[in-house]
Structures are given as C-alpha cells and as structure tokens.
Scaffold this active site. Structure first.
Site, short mmCIF file in Angstrom:
data_model
loop_
_atom_site.label_atom_id
_atom_site.label_comp_id
_atom_site.label_asym_id
_atom_site.label_seq_id
_atom_site.Cartn_x
_atom_site.Cartn_y
_atom_site.Cartn_z
N ARG A 159 0.82 -1.22 0.00
CA ARG A 159 0.00 0.00 0.00
C ARG A 159 0.85 1.26 0.00
O ARG A 159 0.37 2.33 -0.37
CB ARG A 159 -1.00 -0.03 1.16
N GLU B 281 5.34 -8.85 15.99
CA GLU B 281 4.85 -9.25 17.32
C GLU B 281 5.09 -10.76 17.51
O GLU B 281 5.57 -11.20 18.55
CB GLU B 281 3.37 -8.91 17.43
#
Ligand code: AMP
Length: 176
Positions: A63, A100
C-alpha cells in the site's frame, strides 16, 4: 482539525479483527476510490516535504506504492520499491525485522540509491515502526540519507515514532 482532514478521517474504514483477531484494520480503499479525497491525501502527505531536496521516494510494498508513486511524481523524485522477499529480479539487499510474533523481511535493489540520495520513505500506515524502520535501514545501508518518513495514517499509540527516532516522521492522520 481542518475540514479535509475530518473528511479523510471519516472516509477511512475501520475493520475490526482483520486480518486477525484484535487488529483494528484501517481500510484506505474508500479514500483511494474517491478522486477528490485521494488527491487531498497525497497533497497533504506531500506538504511537509516540498523544497526539502528529496531525490527519491522509497515506497513500501504494497500500500506504500499507492501513495509513494504519485508523491514521487509530484516531487520530481525517483521511485524505488521496497518489496517482500523474492519479488525483485536483480541484485538485492535484505533486512529482517521482528514482528509481534515472528519475523519478516524487506528487500531493495542494491543499486537503486547512490550516496547522494536524499530519501523519503512512504507507507500507508505506521504502527510499531518495524516495517518503516527496516526500509530506513535498507536506505542507510545503501549509503543514502533518510530525509524522513511520510505516512497517511500514524497510529501514535503503537510507538512507531520512538522506534524511528531521531528520523523525522510526518503522518497526515493521527490516531492517539
Ligand atoms: P508496523 O511495522 O507495525 O509499523 O506495521 C506497519 C505495516 O503494517 C504497514 O505496511 C501497514 O500497511 C500495516 N498495518 C499495521 N497495522 C495496520 C492497521 N491497523 N491497519 C492497516 N494496516 C496496518
């Protein structure tokens, strides 16, 4: 907040639990699909960087490409894609970074930037800063200078600014 920023904020669609539970996904497609809003978004993202001597925009897959390409054209700068592993055809440099859970990596063509380049790194959303940080490291490893990082949406509360410091970060829409 200006009217246009309020309109852009309202147009970003928040999709809960995408792509996985707990993520509040910021869907920018309603902004992209509206000619006036898309033009406002890129103009707003560009404003801090005009007259700053930017020679290249490094846009992050995927994006980041959507904002980075029109911004490079408007700045009169070159466009350099930073991509997921295995997508770029020529000689590459690679940077791994922590997520994460687990790790990811980005690649850039080794000859894309020279020592004199002054680079604006562009992505749609800044969250923890891992992705933009890896892109900055690729730019710096190639000998170029990071002038700053420009994003459409800055998720401030996730700490991206601290991770990217002391580099300059400019986000058009901020979520505290
Ligand atoms: P990070 O590396 O944590 O800063 O994550 C930034 C990257 O993940 C960007 O390329 C974004 O497109 C994507 N991203 C992270 N969080 C979100 C979110 N809440 N909504 C949309 N995209 C996100």
């Amino acid at each position: 907040m200006s009217d246009v920023l309020a309109e852009l904020h309202a147009a970003v669609r928040i999709v809960p639990d995408f792509p996985k539970p707990g993520i509040m996904f910021k869907d920018i497609t309603p902004v992209l699909g509206d000619a006036r809003l898309f033009a406002s978004a890129t103009a707003g993202m560009l404003a801090p960087w005009r007259g700053q001597g930017i020679t290249h925009v490094v846009a992050i897959e995927s994006r980041g490409f959507l904002f980075g390409a029109p911004m490079a054209a408007a700045l009169g700068a070159g466009l350099v894609p930073v991509r997921k592993p295995g997508k770029l055809p020529f000689r590459r440099i690679r940077e791994d970074y922590a997520l994460e859970y687990g790790t990811d990596a980005l690649e850039m063509h080794a000859d894309a930037l020279g020592a004199g380049a002054s680079v604006l790194v562009v992505d749609d959303v800044l969250a923890t800063g891992g992705t933009a940080g890896a892109a900055c490291t690729l730019v710096e490893r190639s000998g170029a200078r990071v002038a700053g990082i420009g994003v459409f949406i800055d998720l401030r509360f996730l700490g991206g600014h601290a991770r990217l410091a002391p580099r300059r970060v400019e986000g058009l829409l901020t979520y505290e």
